[in-house]
Design an enzyme around this catalytic site. Sequence first.
Site, PDB file in Angstrom:
ATOM      1  N   GLU A  91       6.273   0.175  12.597  1.00 58.45           N
ATOM      2  CA  GLU A  91       5.560   1.428  12.772  1.00 58.45           C
ATOM      3  C   GLU A  91       4.723   1.426  14.042  1.00 58.45           C
ATOM      4  OE1 GLU A  91       4.705   2.152   8.007  1.00 58.45           O
ATOM      5  OE2 GLU A  91       3.097   1.517   9.326  1.00 58.45           O
ATOM      6  N   CYS A 104      -1.256   2.838  18.585  1.00 55.85           N
ATOM      7  CA  CYS A 104      -1.441   1.731  17.641  1.00 55.85           C
ATOM      8  C   CYS A 104      -0.084   1.046  17.467  1.00 55.85           C
ATOM      9  CB  CYS A 104      -1.974   2.249  16.315  1.00 55.85           C
ATOM     10  SG  CYS A 104      -2.276   0.934  15.105  1.00 55.85           S
ATOM     11  N   CYS A 111       4.039  -8.649   7.281  1.00 60.30           N
ATOM     12  CA  CYS A 111       2.851  -9.466   7.531  1.00 60.30           C
ATOM     13  C   CYS A 111       2.752 -10.533   6.454  1.00 60.30           C
ATOM     14  CB  CYS A 111       1.604  -8.587   7.537  1.00 60.30           C
ATOM     15  SG  CYS A 111       0.091  -9.480   7.945  1.00 60.30           S
ATOM     16  N   CYS A 115      -3.587  -9.139   3.021  1.00 62.96           N
ATOM     17  CA  CYS A 115      -4.918  -8.611   2.730  1.00 62.96           C
ATOM     18  C   CYS A 115      -4.834  -7.617   1.563  1.00 62.96           C
ATOM     19  CB  CYS A 115      -5.491  -7.929   3.968  1.00 62.96           C
ATOM     20  SG  CYS A 115      -5.623  -9.037   5.389  1.00 62.96           S
ATOM     21  N   CYS A 118      -4.202  -3.551   2.153  1.00 71.09           N
ATOM     22  CA  CYS A 118      -3.328  -3.105   3.234  1.00 71.09           C
ATOM     23  C   CYS A 118      -1.875  -3.125   2.779  1.00 71.09           C
ATOM     24  CB  CYS A 118      -3.519  -4.022   4.447  1.00 71.09           C
ATOM     25  SG  CYS A 118      -2.430  -3.648   5.828  1.00 71.09           S
ATOM     26  N   GLU A 162       0.120  -9.610  12.183  1.00 73.16           N
ATOM     27  CA  GLU A 162      -1.058 -10.270  12.749  1.00 73.16           C
ATOM     28  C   GLU A 162      -0.760 -10.611  14.207  1.00 73.16           C
ATOM     29  OE1 GLU A 162      -3.999 -12.215  14.275  1.00 73.16           O
ATOM     30  OE2 GLU A 162      -4.277 -11.246  12.314  1.00 73.16           O
ATOM     31  N   LEU A 217     -12.962  -8.294   9.602  1.00 75.70           N
ATOM     32  CA  LEU A 217     -13.875  -9.149   8.831  1.00 75.70           C
ATOM     33  C   LEU A 217     -13.782  -8.840   7.340  1.00 75.70           C
ATOM     34  CD1 LEU A 217     -16.005 -11.362   9.333  1.00 75.70           C
ATOM     35  CD2 LEU A 217     -17.738  -9.563   9.307  1.00 75.70           C
ATOM     36  N   ASN A 292      -8.607   3.450   2.763  1.00 70.95           N
ATOM     37  CA  ASN A 292      -7.504   4.406   2.661  1.00 70.95           C
ATOM     38  C   ASN A 292      -6.646   3.969   1.472  1.00 70.95           C
ATOM     39  OD1 ASN A 292      -5.726   6.461   3.266  1.00 70.95           O
ATOM     40  ND2 ASN A 292      -5.503   5.915   5.412  1.00 70.95           N
ATOM     41  N   CYS A 335      -2.014   1.372   7.959  1.00 74.13           N
ATOM     42  CA  CYS A 335      -1.101   0.275   8.287  1.00 74.13           C
ATOM     43  C   CYS A 335      -0.057   0.022   7.197  1.00 74.13           C
ATOM     44  CB  CYS A 335      -1.894  -1.021   8.493  1.00 74.13           C
ATOM     45  SG  CYS A 335      -2.529  -1.181  10.147  1.00 74.13           S
TER      46      CYS A 335
END
Length: 344
Positions: A91, A104, A111, A115, A118, A162, A217, A292, A335
Site C-alpha cells: 500500500e 506514505c 510486517c 503491533c 495495526c 518496518e 513508542l 483507528n 496502515c
Amino acid sequence: MTPDIRDLSLEELAAYLKSVAAEPFRARQIFQWIYQKGAWGFDAMTNVPQELRDRLEKDFILKPNEIAQKVVSQDGTTKFLFDLHDHEKIESVLIPTKTRTTACISTQAGCKFGCKFCASGIGGWSRNLTCAEIVTQVLHVKQEALKQQRPLTNIVFMGTGEPLDNFSNLMKAVRIINSNKGINIGARHITISTVGVVPKIRELAQEGLQVELAISLHGYDNPSRNVLMPVNKKYPFDELIAACREYVRKTHRQITFEYILIKDVTCTVHAVASLKKAFKGIICKMNLIPYNPVSEFGHQTPSREEMLEFRNSLEDSGVHATIRTPRGKDVNAACGQLRHLQKQ
C-alpha cells in the site's frame, strides 16, 4: 528475472553504461527521465540514443506497478493497493494538506512485528521490498499528486512493514529520493519511522543523512509497551530511550515520538508522568495518534476531551505534543487495512 533499472543508484547506472561502452553521463539523463519526467518506458527517453534505449530495454525493466485498487477519501487522501510481480500486495497513500503533499510508503510486504493495534502485521511478513519497489511507489504517488496540481513535498516511511528491518534497500531508496538528480525531495522532508529496532537506530545515526526519525513508542514504560509492541521484549523501553539519546547526540536532530491514544491503555494520567521522566534531555516532540479501529483488536478511541486533556498535560510537563488529524478513515487508509481486506 530481468533486473529493474530503479534498483541501480546513479553511480551503479554509470558503471553499467561504461561496461556497455556508453557514455557514463547518460546516467544523469536516464535518472532525469525516470525520476523527474515520469517516464514509464525507455522509448520515452528521446535524448538518449536509440541504440542505447534498445540495450536498456533488453537488460532492464521499467514499468509502473499494477494498481489493484485505488480509493479516494472525502478529504482527498488517495490510497493505492499495488499488486507486485509475485502477487504480493503493498500500500501507498497520498495525503494532501494545506501546506504539504505527503507520500506514505511501504518498505515490506507484510510486517513481522505484530503491533497490537495495526492491521499491517495481521497476515504476517512475506518479504522485504527492493529499492525499485520502494521508489516506484513514490513515482506513482508523485504522478497522482501532479494530476491534482499538488507537487509532492514530503515522504514518510510509515506504510506496511518496518523500514529499519529492510535497512540497505531503504537507504538506497532514500538516497535516490533525496538526490537532486533523482526525485529531489530534501532530506528534512523525509521521515523514517521505526518500532524501535535499536541497533539500526544507531546505524542510521552513522549514515550522515539529515532525515527525520520517528519512533513508534506507543507505551510509556516496559509493561505498557509490552501490551501493544511485541518488539519491546527484544528491545526494551529503557534501551530504546537510551538509543534515542545517542541518536540526538550524534545527529543533533529532533526525534518525533509517535504515540497512539487508546482509551484506558495509553491515554492515562500515569502515562504523562512516565513520559515526562523518559524524555528529559531529549530534543523531541510527540505526535499523538487517535486509535483507528481494527476489527481484530478490541481497543477503543478516547473521546476528544480525553485526548485534549492528555495533550495539555504533556504540554504542561514541558513535552511538546500535537494530535494528528485522522485521514482517510472512509477508505481504510490506516496502515495495512486495505491489504488485509484483500487477503481475507
